[in-house]
Design a protein around this motif. Structure first.
Motif, PDB file in Angstrom:
ATOM      1  N   ILE A   1       0.853  -1.193   0.000  1.00 11.59           N
ATOM      2  CA  ILE A   1       0.000   0.000   0.000  1.00 11.59           C
ATOM      3  C   ILE A   1       0.887   1.239   0.000  1.00 11.59           C
ATOM      4  O   ILE A   1       1.800   1.361   0.826  1.00 11.59           O
ATOM      5  N   ILE A   2       0.607   2.144  -0.948  1.00  8.85           N
ATOM      6  CA  ILE A   2       1.301   3.435  -1.012  1.00  8.85           C
ATOM      7  C   ILE A   2       0.254   4.504  -1.268  1.00  8.85           C
ATOM      8  O   ILE A   2      -0.549   4.386  -2.205  1.00  8.85           O
ATOM      9  N   ASP A   3       0.264   5.542  -0.449  1.00  8.62           N
ATOM     10  CA  ASP A   3      -0.614   6.712  -0.637  1.00  8.62           C
ATOM     11  C   ASP A   3      -2.084   6.327  -0.830  1.00  8.62           C
ATOM     12  O   ASP A   3      -2.775   6.865  -1.688  1.00  8.62           O
ATOM     13  N   GLY A   4      -2.550   5.375  -0.037  1.00  6.67           N
ATOM     14  CA  GLY A   4      -3.962   5.017  -0.060  1.00  6.67           C
ATOM     15  C   GLY A   4      -4.387   4.083  -1.176  1.00  6.67           C
ATOM     16  O   GLY A   4      -5.576   3.816  -1.334  1.00  6.67           O
ATOM     17  N   ILE A   5      -3.427   3.593  -1.962  1.00  5.37           N
ATOM     18  CA  ILE A   5      -3.746   2.654  -3.044  1.00  5.37           C
ATOM     19  C   ILE A   5      -3.040   1.332  -2.761  1.00  5.37           C
ATOM     20  O   ILE A   5      -1.855   1.303  -2.427  1.00  5.37           O
ATOM     21  N   LEU A   6      -3.780   0.235  -2.906  1.00  2.00           N
ATOM     22  CA  LEU A   6      -3.191  -1.084  -2.750  1.00  2.00           C
ATOM     23  C   LEU A   6      -2.665  -1.532  -4.114  1.00  2.00           C
ATOM     24  O   LEU A   6      -3.412  -1.576  -5.089  1.00  2.00           O
TER      25      LEU A   6
ATOM     26  N   TYR B   1      -6.877 -10.316   4.274  1.00  2.00           N
ATOM     27  CA  TYR B   1      -6.171 -10.347   5.556  1.00  2.00           C
ATOM     28  C   TYR B   1      -5.176  -9.179   5.640  1.00  2.00           C
ATOM     29  O   TYR B   1      -5.121  -8.469   6.647  1.00  2.00           O
ATOM     30  N   PHE B   2      -4.422  -8.953   4.581  1.00  2.00           N
ATOM     31  CA  PHE B   2      -3.433  -7.878   4.531  1.00  2.00           C
ATOM     32  C   PHE B   2      -4.087  -6.510   4.713  1.00  2.00           C
ATOM     33  O   PHE B   2      -3.542  -5.625   5.366  1.00  2.00           O
ATOM     34  N   GLN B   3      -5.268  -6.328   4.146  1.00  2.00           N
ATOM     35  CA  GLN B   3      -5.959  -5.044   4.215  1.00  2.00           C
ATOM     36  C   GLN B   3      -6.538  -4.750   5.596  1.00  2.00           C
ATOM     37  O   GLN B   3      -6.926  -3.617   5.859  1.00  2.00           O
TER      38      GLN B   3
ATOM     39  N   TYR C   1      -9.743  -0.321  -0.128  1.00  2.00           N
ATOM     40  CA  TYR C   1      -8.812   0.478  -0.920  1.00  2.00           C
ATOM     41  C   TYR C   1      -9.163   0.412  -2.397  1.00  2.00           C
ATOM     42  O   TYR C   1      -9.697  -0.592  -2.870  1.00  2.00           O
ATOM     43  N   PRO C   2      -8.790   1.452  -3.156  1.00  2.00           N
ATOM     44  CA  PRO C   2      -8.722   1.283  -4.608  1.00  2.00           C
ATOM     45  C   PRO C   2      -7.509   0.389  -4.889  1.00  2.00           C
ATOM     46  O   PRO C   2      -6.493   0.493  -4.193  1.00  2.00           O
ATOM     47  N   ILE C   3      -7.610  -0.489  -5.884  1.00  2.00           N
ATOM     48  CA  ILE C   3      -6.566  -1.485  -6.119  1.00  2.00           C
ATOM     49  C   ILE C   3      -6.002  -1.360  -7.533  1.00  2.00           C
ATOM     50  O   ILE C   3      -6.752  -1.387  -8.517  1.00  2.00           O
ATOM     51  N   LEU C   4      -4.684  -1.226  -7.603  1.00  2.00           N
ATOM     52  CA  LEU C   4      -3.963  -1.274  -8.860  1.00  2.00           C
ATOM     53  C   LEU C   4      -3.504  -2.713  -9.043  1.00  2.00           C
ATOM     54  O   LEU C   4      -2.644  -3.179  -8.307  1.00  2.00           O
TER      55      LEU C   4
ATOM     56  N   ALA D   1     -12.372   0.196  -6.102  1.00  2.00           N
ATOM     57  CA  ALA D   1     -12.298   0.191  -7.562  1.00  2.00           C
ATOM     58  C   ALA D   1     -11.039  -0.578  -7.923  1.00  2.00           C
ATOM     59  O   ALA D   1     -10.141  -0.732  -7.092  1.00  2.00           O
ATOM     60  N   VAL D   2     -10.981  -1.029  -9.177  1.00  2.00           N
ATOM     61  CA  VAL D   2      -9.813  -1.773  -9.628  1.00  2.00           C
ATOM     62  C   VAL D   2      -9.336  -1.215 -10.963  1.00  2.00           C
ATOM     63  O   VAL D   2     -10.135  -1.000 -11.876  1.00  2.00           O
ATOM     64  N   GLY D   3      -8.036  -0.977 -11.045  1.00  2.00           N
ATOM     65  CA  GLY D   3      -7.390  -0.628 -12.312  1.00  2.00           C
ATOM     66  C   GLY D   3      -6.509  -1.801 -12.700  1.00  2.00           C
ATOM     67  O   GLY D   3      -5.572  -2.128 -11.974  1.00  2.00           O
TER      68      GLY D   3
END
Length: 127
Positions: free
Chosen positions: A17-22, A46-48, A53-56, A83-85
């Motif tokens: 996780i960086i700057d609010g994005i997983l 589990y990690f979250q 989170y929004p997920i890349l 959301a997912v990118g």
């Protein structure tokens, strides 16, 4: 720099996780079957630690998918995802990803990108 406790890795993927994005990156030569799908979703949740989170999701390491794995990701893979990118780089994966979006219909906003920067712009709208 990512501290060790901020990174999780299993046999199929790494996430951090960086700057609010997983950030979620499949390892090279991964085939998404039901076992892989269940493992990465369980470990990611589990990690979250119950935070959404929004997920890349970088799928450039994926070499194939099976229907059961795709279905599981479409149904359960959206838990704690705002959301997912999806990051893809090959036409074949772009075709598979478009097919996934049209057939499996993920339950959270999901878009496909070939550039990480474009995906981050999209996902920042969900922070």
């Amino acid at each position: 720099m990512i501290a060790a406790h901020d990174l999780y890795e299993n046999n199929y993927a790494r996430f951090w996780i960086i700057d609010g994005i997983l950030y979620f990156k499949y390892k090279p030569n991964t085939t998404i079957n039901i076992k892989v799908a269940q493992s990465v979703v369980t470990d990611r949740i589990y990690f979250q630690n119950e935070k959404s989170y929004p997920i890349l999701c970088d799928v450039r390491g994926v070499v194939g998918t099976e229907k059961a794995g795709r279905d599981y990701l479409a149904q359960s893979g959206s838990v704690l995802a705002q959301a997912v990118g999806l990051i893809v780089h090959e036409k074949v994966l772009l075709t598979i990803s478009n097919f996934y979006l049209q057939i499996s219909k993920p339950s959270v906003p999901t878009q496909i990108f070939t550039k990480e920067e474009d995906a981050l712009i999209y996902l920042n709208g969900f922070i």
